[in-house]
Structures are given as structure tokens and as C-alpha cells.
Write an enzyme that holds these catalytic residues in place. Structure first.
Site, short mmCIF file in Angstrom:
data_model
loop_
_atom_site.label_atom_id
_atom_site.label_comp_id
_atom_site.label_asym_id
_atom_site.label_seq_id
_atom_site.Cartn_x
_atom_site.Cartn_y
_atom_site.Cartn_z
CE LYS A 82 -3.89 1.93 2.67
NZ LYS A 82 -4.75 1.70 3.87
CB SER A 157 -7.85 3.54 2.99
OG SER A 157 -6.98 2.98 3.97
CB SER A 181 -8.19 0.57 5.85
OG SER A 181 -8.94 1.74 6.07
#
Length: 476
Positions: A82, A157, A181
């Protein structure tokens, strides 16, 4: 093996073949990069694809194995990172124009441990701006799309990671989980998402993080692979005071134990309230399947959950503090959703924060009490399936709810409480809704009992109706 056969394997299936030399890390990485290039126009799951670096890493790991230097099951396995996790010498944007040219000098500790285990870093994955939201509709780098329905969000996210794992681009992806997330993309993309106990994995190198409740966790295609990833990442970091110096067990050893005799707490309030009918049906069928496997279900009550909204005050205050330097210098570079949900934190007063921490403590104590009487708590991961990308609002149970920006807590209502309590939780797919979108089942355990999560999740995974199902982008 053909490229698509390689990519449809799991880490646990490939590890022995890589070690024996039957499968080449270079071939696996070439196949993964080819899949990444093919899927990027559809999914928009990467911000930075690291083709040259990934191939160089793959060659290094292949040479190491030829010398007899086997590092473990992650060696030669392509994974994604990420883009809010620091990577040395590689642009790390946090999904925002504010930091579009940010290049860290050293790796995040969790990334360093994965590299040390031999993992190949395929690229930096797209996410919600500043990792602040549940959709991964990024205003600067474009929206990530769900492999099960490209008109739908992948969750946030860590949406790029969830999409890549589901679309057989990466074998695992590292995400971050502050309100769900990792688990939200897990549920919406039909993969396994883990939020381990707070303190089990170092947060060092997680950029623009919360002081209270953020976690770095893996998204994988199987429960066994989740155990492999946590094994590589877990452990005390002397430079991170949030980590706890407790032993790390052999997680893989817990996978075949089954659920015979395990006591599963089924909450009678909060988690099962106002579910979409398809979600309720799938989760109830999953619980029935666990009972058929020998688990004992026990109704439990969590009355303190009526105060969970108060805990949001602490998160808002944390957010405004971490964003202060960027807001002063680059406020105009923020996307509107992130800006307006962040600015609310400036109105949290000291006594609001103190009350939030009191509510958090009461809820933590209640989970501790309940988990004295059961081995695990089982819940739906989300109350609904993935919303459409173009939906700013959803009509849900007779009310209109935001899905982006301030007030968008519906999607994460079943995941965010565990960030406040610090308890470990895992999601895995338990079915599809009438439109073919994945539904997630969540297990919650006592602190540092990730072994129980893996034990129960692996047992259910073997009978899940989603076994063998593939998303439409793969022709599933």
C-alpha cells in the site's frame, strides 16, 4: 506451468515448488507483472509499478535458492505494498497530491521484514487519499475498481491491494487498517483480510498514521497465506514502543485443528442489526456450517457498544494533529472528502477526548469479559456489499447514508470497533449476493490469539460456498 496456472496458486501451494526449483521466482514475477499490466487499465490498482526492481529481486532470490539459501515460504513470491508504507528510494505518495514526490530513505519495518523473508515487491498500490476512507475513490490517482464488479468500489482504504489479490496480480498485499481498511477490501473483494492484535506488528514506517489503533495487515487469497504473512511480519520492534515483546507462535500449525468444541459468541446486539438481507442470509448459513463442523454457538451481549460512536471523537482529534503540517502548507492540494473529514477534528475539546477514551476503555473491558466465556466472536464483516463507485450516498434500511467523506461510517460499522479495542479480527468470504458481489464473515479473538482466528477461519474456508469462485475480470 503456464502463467495463469502460476498466478491462480496460493503462497502455500507455490512455496515448496519454488524451494525445490520446480518453479522459478523469475517466471512467477514475470507472470505477475504481465497480469498487472493487463489489469491496470481496468482496476487502476497501482500508483507505481516496480517492473525493473521486481525482476531484479526475483533474480536475486532465484540465485539465493540455487545456493541453498532458503528463507521461507515467502521467498520469490510477488506481493504489493500500500502506498502509505515507506519504501526506501521508492516514491510513496499516500495517495495524495500533497506528497506526490515523497521518497522515503528507509523501508517501513513490516516491508523490511517481508523483504528479508524473500518477498518480491511488485509495486505501490492505490488507496484512498491519506488512507482516510472506505471506497478507494482517489481524487488524484483515480478510483480503484472491484474485480467482482468494476462499477463497484473495492473497499478502502487499502483498495488497490484487495483488488490485486482478488485479480491474481499479487499473491498478498500489505495494507493498513485503522477502521477496517484491510478487512473492508477483504470483504468487498472476496479475499482474506487480517487485522492482528494492536502491538503484534510494528507500525514504524506507516506514514501519517493515527496514534491509537492503526495496524499493518495482509490481504491474501487463503487463510494459510495470511498465517504465512503474519509469521513474517510479527514480533517486537525495539524502535516501536507500540509493539509488545511477547512470543510469536507458529501460526501455520493452528490451521488443521478444526472447530470441534470451539465456543463461538454470536452478538445479540449491534453487529447483526440492520443488515442487507443477502448479507444476513450468508452469515447465518456460515454460522450453521460452523455448527455442523462441531463449533458451539453462544449468544453474547455487548451493551457498551451503544457508546461506540463516542470513540470517533478521539480518532478525529488524532487525525487533525497528524495532518496539521500538511494542512498549513498544502491545504489546497487535498481532495474535498479527506479535507472536510479531517477539519472536524479541530473542534474536539479536551473533555470530549477524555470521554471518548473512557468509552473506549469500557468497550475494551466488555470485550475482555465476553471473550473469557467464548473462544471467538463471529459477525458479518460489513452490513452491506460493495457500493457503486458513483454513489456518494446509499439508501439503506430506510435511511440515506454517505459512503464518502464526513459521516461515512456505515460501511465500517462492524470493523472499526476492533481498532478501538485492539482485538485481532479476520475476514474471509462466505458467499455472494444476488448480483455476484462478495460477502465477508468476521472472527474476533482475544488479544494475541491470532492462532484461534486462523484455526476457525481455515476450518470454515474449506466449506465456504465461495471456494473455487473467481471474479468476473478473470472469467469466473
Amino acid at each position: 506451468m503456464a502463467g495463469n496456472e502460476l498466478l491462480s496458486s496460493t503462497i502455500s501451494q507455490l512455496a515448496g515448488r519454488i524451494r525445490s526449483g520446480e518453479v522459478s521466482p523469475v517466471d512467477v514475477t514475470e507472470a505477475a507483472l504481465s497480469q498487472a499490466r493487463a489489469m491496470q487499465p481496468t482496476l487502476n490498482s497501482f500508483i507505481t509499478l516496480l517492473e525493473d526492481q521486481a525482476m531484479a529481486q526475483a533474480r536475486e532470490e532465484e540465485a539465493a535458492i540455487a545456493r541453498g539459501e532458503f528463507k521461507g515460504p515467502l521467498q520469490g513470491i510477488p506481493i504489493g505494498i500500500k502506498d502509505n508504507l515507506a519504501t526506501a528510494g521508492i516514491r510513496t505518495t499516500l495517495g495524495t497530491k500533497v506528497l506526490s514526490d515523497n521518497v522515503p530513505e528507509e523501508d517501513c519495518e513490516a516491508v523490511r521484514r517481508c523483504r528479508a523473508a524473500g518477498a518480491v515487491i511488485l509495486g505501490k498500490e492505490n488507496l484512498e487519499e491519506f488512507a482516510a476512507g472506505a471506497t478507494s475513490n482517489n481524487p488524484h490517482f483515480g478510483a480503484v475498481r472491484n474485480p467482482w464488479g468494476t462499477d463497484h468500489v473495492p473497499g478502502g482504504s487499502s483498495g488497490g491491494g484487495g483488488a490485486n489479490v482478488a485479480a491474481e496480480v499479487t499473491f498478498a498485499s500489505l495494507g493498513t487498517d485503522l477502521g477496517g481498511s484491510v478487512r473492508l477490501p477483504g470483504a468487498f473483494c472476496g479475499v482474506v483480510g487480517l487485522k492482528q492484535t494492536f502491538g503484534r506488528v510494528s507500525q514504524r514506517g506507516l506514514l501519517v498514521t493515527s496514534f491509537n489503533g492503526d495496524h499493518i495487515g495482509p490481504m491474501t487469497r487463503s487463510v494459510a497465506d495470511s498465517a504465512i504473512m503474519l509469521q513474517a511480519m510479527a514480533g517486537h520492534d525495539p524502535l516501536d514502543p507500540s509493539t509488545v515483546p511477547v512470543p510469536v507462535p507458529d501460526y501455520y500449525a493452528s490451521l488443521g485443528r478444526g472447530v470441534e468444541g470451539l465456543r463461538l459468541g454470536v452478538p445479540s446486539n449491534y453487529y447483526f442489526e440492520d443488515l442487507e438481507p443477502d448479507v444476513e442470509d450468508a452469515v447465518n448459513r456460515a454460522i450453521a456450517a460452523l455448527e455442523e463442523l462441531g463449533a458451539v454457538t453462544v449468544p453474547v451481549e455487548l451493551p457498551m457498544m451503544k457508546y461506540i460512536g463516542a470513540v470517533r471523537m478521539a480518532a478525529m482529534a488524532d487525525s487533525i494533529v497528524t495532518h496539521e503540517p500538511f494542512l498549513r502548507e498544502s491545504r489546497d492540494d487535498y481532495g474535498p472528502d479527506t479535507l472536510y473529514r479531517t477539519l472536524g477534528g479541530q473542534f474536539v475539546l479536551g473533555h470530549h477526548y477524555s470521554k471518548a477514551m473512557k468509552a473506549q476503555r469500557l468497550i475494551q473491558e466488555e470485550y475482555a469479559r465476553v471473550l473469557q466465556g467464548v473462544d471467538l466472536i463471529v459477525t458479518p464483516t460489513t452490513p452491506l456489499v460493495a457500493p457503486r463507485i458513483d454513489a456518494a450516498y446509499v439508501d439503506y434500511c430506510g435511511e440515506t447514508h454517505r459512503v464518502r467523506g464526513p459521516g461515512s461510517g456505515l460501511v465500517s460499522r462492524n470493523t472499526s470497533p476492533l481498532n478501538a479495542t485492539g482485538h485481532p479480527a479476520i475476514t474471509l468470504p462466505c458467499g455472494l449476493n444476488h448480483n455476484g458481489l462478495p460477502i465477508g464473515l468476521q472472527f474476533i479473538a482475544a488479544g494475541f490469539r491470532e492462532d484461534l482466528l486462523f484455526q476457525a477461519a481455515a476450518a470454515y474456508e474449506a466449506v465456504s460456498p465461495t471456494q473455487g469462485r473467481r471474479p468476473p475480470v478473470l472469467g469466473g
